[in-house]
Design a protein around this motif. Sequence first.
Motif, short mmCIF file in Angstrom:
data_model
loop_
_atom_site.label_atom_id
_atom_site.label_comp_id
_atom_site.label_asym_id
_atom_site.label_seq_id
_atom_site.Cartn_x
_atom_site.Cartn_y
_atom_site.Cartn_z
N LEU A 81 40.27 52.65 66.63
CA LEU A 81 41.34 53.02 67.54
C LEU A 81 41.16 52.23 68.84
O LEU A 81 40.19 52.45 69.57
N ARG A 193 45.68 60.51 66.83
CA ARG A 193 45.44 59.11 66.47
C ARG A 193 44.47 59.03 65.29
O ARG A 193 44.64 58.20 64.39
N GLY A 196 46.33 60.11 62.22
CA GLY A 196 47.16 59.01 61.75
C GLY A 196 46.38 58.04 60.88
O GLY A 196 46.87 57.55 59.86
N HIS A 227 54.46 62.09 66.08
CA HIS A 227 53.76 60.91 66.59
C HIS A 227 52.60 60.54 65.66
O HIS A 227 52.29 59.35 65.50
N THR A 228 51.98 61.54 65.05
CA THR A 228 50.94 61.27 64.06
C THR A 228 51.50 60.44 62.92
O THR A 228 50.87 59.50 62.43
N TYR A 231 51.66 56.91 64.01
CA TYR A 231 50.36 56.24 63.97
C TYR A 231 50.00 55.84 62.54
O TYR A 231 49.39 54.79 62.31
N ARG A 258 53.96 51.66 71.27
CA ARG A 258 52.67 51.76 70.60
C ARG A 258 52.07 53.16 70.73
O ARG A 258 51.28 53.58 69.90
N ASP A 265 57.72 51.84 62.89
CA ASP A 265 56.68 52.54 62.13
C ASP A 265 57.05 52.75 60.67
O ASP A 265 56.19 53.13 59.86
#
Length: 604
Positions: A81, A193, A196, A227-228, A231, A258, A265
């Motif tokens: 990450l 994150r 993800g 949002h996961t 990611y 990002r 995505d």
Amino acid sequence: MVCQKVLFWWAVVGVAEMGVSARLLEDVVSSLRNLPVIGNILQASFHPVFRPRLPSLHPAGHREGDDEDLENPCYEDLGCLYTSKDFYHPFHRPMNVPPYSREQVNVKYTLYTRREREGTTVGAQNVKQLINTSFSPYKKTKILIHGFLDTNTVTWMLEMTRALLRHEDLNVLAVDWSGGSRALYTQATANTRLVGLEVAHLIRRLQELSGLNPRNVHIIGHSLGAHTAGYAGERVPGLGRITGLDPAEPYFQHLPPRVRLDPTDATFVDVIHTDTNSIFALGYGLRQPVGHLDFYPNGGGEQPGCETIARVPLTAMTEGKNILEGLDAAQKDLVACRHYRAPKLFTDSIFSTCPYVAFQCESYKQYLAGQCTSCGEDGSKCARLGLEAERWPGRNRTQHATMFLSTADGPHYCLHHYRLIVEVAYIVGRLGSVRGHLHIYAINADGQIRELHMFHSAKTFHPGRSYTFLAHHRQDLTDTQEILVHWSYEASPFDPSTFCVLFCDTSLPLGSISFSSVDQVANRRYNNYISEGPDNVAMCHKQGHNLILIKSGETVKLASSPKCDLVTRRLLALLDAVSRPIRYVKAISDSPELVEPVKWVAGR
């Protein structure tokens, strides 16, 4: 309560600035972490802004290392990450902490299929075990991801799983990351994150082990789960679809792509926004568009039924398949009704006979005014919210579209929408306009009367003009052939020209009303089907008179008739004549077709 919460956080910040030991603050954090779910959600509303900036408060269980390792942790076969400056903002994202360890988040997947309706659970580090289950790489795969403080047993996930499996034979994988979601909000955002990475690893491993095509994978995430999903999608080339269900606002709003869910995505990204009020107004959802297709039901802010807690007992009794699921849904409704409306709308769309059609528009206000009811020449200006959104004609282009629609207060949320075009007649010698309210009632083939809910306040009607209104009803009223029109005059305190003092005429000179189903027309365009029949049903006086003078307080009946088309053509010709010398419009004053309306009595 709100003031106390704000003062509390400012006090914590002040103590930190004065140099009080980190031990005391760790105790505070630990106490907050043990709050009940409801208290924790309320606390989280303010926490993203007011949490003190303390680098010493790293989560327990994270491996020790230098500063670079803390900023850019790596996780064995998952990847690393990398935290760039995009992840920092002095107000929108003032602090970042590293994620928990992989063991502490402890991601698990529960597979549901038509053969395993009770589900089979495997750990994220044992993905290979899924190959020995009823998982099939040749079927579509839906991956569901919950949000802050939830688990994969949250009612909306269970309800959506059942609905998806009834609708189609597919794989449903419910992601449980409760080891990382049940933390303070700042920590939970960091944990997304890592989750993800886990979900991306899941898809890649299934691709290697079974031949799963990422194009057939659809990730559905709520709140932080949205949002996961982003990611995960950025690390899986060719991922088919992501649906964001009211993506979380704090730490994501106004930040670069990002950091949050964005159109790159997945091949297709659709988003449902239902709680776009500011975080300071206890709104949890993102307002900015972040997909190829962004839906804003009821404008994206207030949702019908969420303004009162009277809905909570009903939710407990009607949602879920048992009382425990019902109570879980009721608790969510109590503290975050608007935020949880998005997954309910998606689930309801799966089997709804009502089409959930939304239209592209500049604003919800313009949508309510009936200015956006066309799908356009290529059909891309309308789309169906929910499961069928992937059939949107514009999905194979690079364009972005913002769509609006109105919904009801449940338990079934979809509304049928209708467009009304009111033709106001012109009378020679009558000057000025009238202001007031129109109430319209549809009469179906069985004689039942249903009021159409129109989105307007008192309106000023000028002679010789047409006005478009958008109306809705829970029922399908496309077979309507008769309507009742009620007119009530109302003066405006800000417009002296609307005052009526002695000898003035407050009646409405009505020519005809065109009635059409917005959804029906949209579906024809959506399915690339051109109907031979008319989209509009013109209604006028039953005997085909050109004009009906409706006095204030009266109700008249209009009916569909071949003569109505003639009336409409006459009115259009009249509008053209009004702009010419007076000799062209004198004929209307000699017409015997000016009639008084017949009063309608309920039950007659």
